[in-house]
Enzyme design. Structure first.
Site, PDB file in Angstrom:
ATOM      1  N   ARG A  37     -36.517   1.587   3.602  1.00 28.40           N
ATOM      2  CA  ARG A  37     -36.028   0.543   3.858  1.00 28.40           C
ATOM      3  C   ARG A  37     -37.393   0.035   4.818  1.00 28.40           C
ATOM      4  O   ARG A  37     -37.091  -1.989   5.182  1.00 28.40           O
ATOM      5  CB  ARG A  37     -34.508   0.717   5.134  1.00 28.40           C
ATOM      6  CG  ARG A  37     -33.909   1.534   3.631  1.00 28.40           C
ATOM      7  CD  ARG A  37     -32.524   1.854   5.050  1.00 28.40           C
ATOM      8  NE  ARG A  37     -31.249   2.790   4.570  1.00 28.40           N
ATOM      9  CZ  ARG A  37     -30.129   2.751   4.791  1.00 28.40           C
ATOM     10  NH1 ARG A  37     -29.986   3.053   5.917  1.00 28.40           N
ATOM     11  NH2 ARG A  37     -29.234   3.007   3.799  1.00 28.40           N
ATOM     12  N   LYS A 199     -15.497  13.644  -4.431  1.00 27.07           N
ATOM     13  CA  LYS A 199     -14.034  13.511  -4.079  1.00 27.07           C
ATOM     14  C   LYS A 199     -14.076  12.883  -4.897  1.00 27.07           C
ATOM     15  O   LYS A 199     -14.271  11.559  -4.803  1.00 27.07           O
ATOM     16  CB  LYS A 199     -13.528  13.758  -2.972  1.00 27.07           C
ATOM     17  CG  LYS A 199     -14.296  15.077  -2.185  1.00 27.07           C
ATOM     18  CD  LYS A 199     -13.140  14.893  -0.282  1.00 27.07           C
ATOM     19  CE  LYS A 199     -13.402  16.389   0.822  1.00 27.07           C
ATOM     20  NZ  LYS A 199     -12.902  15.530   1.614  1.00 27.07           N
ATOM     21  N   GLY A 355     -26.412   5.685  -1.660  1.00 23.11           N
ATOM     22  CA  GLY A 355     -26.044   7.283  -0.246  1.00 23.11           C
ATOM     23  C   GLY A 355     -26.543   8.061  -1.421  1.00 23.11           C
ATOM     24  O   GLY A 355     -27.872   8.376  -1.390  1.00 23.11           O
ATOM     25  N   GLY A 378     -22.630   2.564   1.313  1.00 18.10           N
ATOM     26  CA  GLY A 378     -21.336   1.742   1.407  1.00 18.10           C
ATOM     27  C   GLY A 378     -21.195   0.751   0.482  1.00 18.10           C
ATOM     28  O   GLY A 378     -20.607   0.201   0.439  1.00 18.10           O
TER      29      GLY A 378
END
Length: 398
Positions: A37, A199, A355, A378
Site C-alpha cells: 500500500r 459465507k 480482501g 471492503g
C-alpha cells in the site's frame, strides 16, 4: 473517469493534503510486514514533488482504542517511506493541534510530511466537522488516494471535502476505479466472475449485481455448500448458513431465470476435522460423508474453471476457493490464481477484488502476473455490489 484527478489541478507551491492508505500489516517487532500500500502511493507523492508542491500525508493504522498507542503509530511508516523516496519524510506526532500546525507552516516545496494516526482521535470515524475542518486547514488541494477507505464516510475521506477545494483523486484511486468500473460497467467479453469465500451472506449483493452482466458465474468456497443444501444435497459437516438457505434458493431461481452459465463445484477436498493435518480425501460434492467437511474445491472443479475461462477477455475474482490459510487446503485457490495469470498472459483483463483473494494472490506470488489486484477489500466489495463509495462521491467532478 468523470471524477477530477491530480492531473487536473495546479500543484506548484501548493500544500497538497493527501489521504493515503498506510494501514499496512506490522510485525510484533514494529516493522512493516508488507509495504504494497505504501509503494502504491508513490506515483501520487512523486507527482506532487515533481510539480513543486508540498505533500502532507494522512492515514490510519489498525484499530486503536481510547487514544494514542505506540503499537499503532505511523512513525515506522514515515521512516520506510523516506527510504522508498530516498529523502527525508517529516513526521508530526499528532494529526491535529498547535504543534502540527506549526510544522505544516514550516514546510517548503519538495517536503513530505506524514501525520500521526488519524484514528488516535475518535472524531475521525465519527466524521466530526470540527476535526475535518482542522485537517482541511493544512492544505490548498485535497487528494484522496486511499481507495481502501473510500467506502467509509470519515472525517479524512468525506467530511474534509466540505472545507477544502479542489478535491480530486490520486493515481491509485484512479486506477482502482477504472479497473473496477470496467468490471461492472463495460467489460470485454466473454466475461467471467469467480466468487468465493466462506459465507453467502457476505457475497449476496456481489452475485446479484454481477449476474446480469457476466457470461459465466463461478461459485466456490464455503458458501457453495449453502447453495447445495438449498438443492437438498447432503454436505456432511461442511459450512452451511442454515438461515440463508431460503435466500440461496431465491438466488438459484434468479440464476436460472437469467440464463447465465453458473458453475458450482463438482468435487471437493474433505477433511475429518478443521485442521491442516486432518485426514483428507477428494470426493464428488454429492458424496460427503457425515462427520467430514469440505475445505477446498477439488481438481475436477479447478479444471472446469480453467475450461470456462479459456477464452475469457475479462475475469473478476473475489473470494478464495477454500481455506487457503492452511496449506493442505490451498490448492484450489492456487489453481485459480494460476488460471488468472495464464489468462492475463493471453490478453485478458484480470481483476482481483481485494480482501482474502488479494492476500492469497500475494501469498502465492502471482500479484505481478494479474492485471489489477485491488488494495481495498471492503471498498472493492462494495463497488462490485454496485454501491456508492462516500469517499469517491465527495470528490469534484470534471
Amino acid at each position: 473517469m468523470e471524477t477530477m484527478t491530480i492531473d487536473d489541478v495546479e500543484l506548484k507551491e501548493k500544500r497538497v493534503l493527501v489521504r493515503v492508505d498506510f494501514n499496512v500489516p506490522m510485525t510484533e517487532h514494529g516493522t512493516i510486514a508488507d509495504d504494497k500500500r505504501i509503494v502504491e502511493s508513490l506515483p501520487t507523492i512523486r507527482k506532487i514533488l515533481d510539480s513543486g508542491g508540498i505533500a502532507i500525508l494522512m492515514s490510519h493504522l489498525g484499530r486503536p482504542k481510547g487514544g494514542p498507542s505506540a503499537e499503532f503509530s505511523l512513525k515506522p511508516v514515515a521512516k520506510h517511506l523516506g527510504t522508498l523516496l530516498s529523502s527525508t519524510v517529516h513526521f508530526a506526532h499528532d494529526c491535529v493541534g498547535e504543534g502540527t500546525r506549526k510544522l505544516v507552516a514550516s514546510l517548503k516545496p519538495g517536503d513530505v510530511l506524514l501525520l500521526e494516526n488519524l484514528r488516535f482521535h475518535a472524531e475521525e470515524e465519527k466524521n466530526d466537522p470540527a476535526f475535518a475542518k482542522e485537517l482541511a486547514s493544512y492544505g490548498d488541494v485535497y487528494v484522496n488516494d486511499a481507495f481502501g477507505t473510500a467506502h467509509r464516510a470519515h472525517a479524512s475521506t468525506e467530511g474534509i471535502t466540505k472545507f477544502i477545494k479542489p478535491c480530486v483523486a490520486g493515481y491509485l484511486m484512479k486506477k482502482e476505479i477504472e479497473y473496477l468500473t470496467q468490471a461492472v460497467g463495460n467489460p470485454k467479453r466473454p466475461y467471467v466472475a469467480i466468487v468465493g469465500g466462506a459465507k453467502i451472506s457476505g457475497k449476496i449483493d456481489v452475485i446479484q449485481n454481477l449476474l446480469p452482466k457476466v457470461d459465466v458465474l463461478v461459485i466456490g468456497g464455503g458458501m457453495a455448500f449453502t447453495f447445495f443444501r438449498a438443492q437438498d444435497v447432503e454436505v456432511g459437516d461442511s459450512l452451511v448458513e442454515v438461515e440463508k438457505i431460503p435466500l440461496a434458493k431465491k438466488l438459484l431461481e434468479e440464476i436460472k431465470a437469467s440464463r447465465r452459465r453458473v458453475i458450482l463445484p463438482v468435487d471437493c477436498v474433505i477433511a475429518d476435522k478443521f485442521d491442516n493435518n486432518a485426514q483428507r480425501r477428494v470426493v464428488p460434492v454429492t458424496k460427503i460423508p457425515v462427520g467430514w467437511r469440505a475445505l477446498d474445491i477439488g481438481p475436477e472443479t479447478a479444471q472446469l474453471i480453467r475450461l470456462e475461462t479459456k477464452n475469457a477477455k475479462t475475469i473478476v475474482w473475489n473470494g478464495p476457493m477454500g481455506v487457503f490459510e492452511m496449506s493442505n487446503f490451498a490448492n484450489g485457490t492456487l489453481e485459480v490464481a494460476k488460471i488468472l495469470a495464464e489468462a492475463t498472459r493471453n490478453g485478458a483483463t484480470t481483476i482481483v477484488g481485494g480482501g482474502d483473494s488479494a492476500a492469497a494472490v500475494a501469498q502465492m506470488g502471482f500479484e505481478a502476473q494479474i492485471s489489477h489486484v485491488s488494495t481495498g477489500g471492503g471498498a472493492s466489495l462494495e463497488f462490485l455490489e454496485g454501491k456508492q463509495l462516500p469517499g469517491l462521491a465527495a470528490l469534484d467532478k470534471k
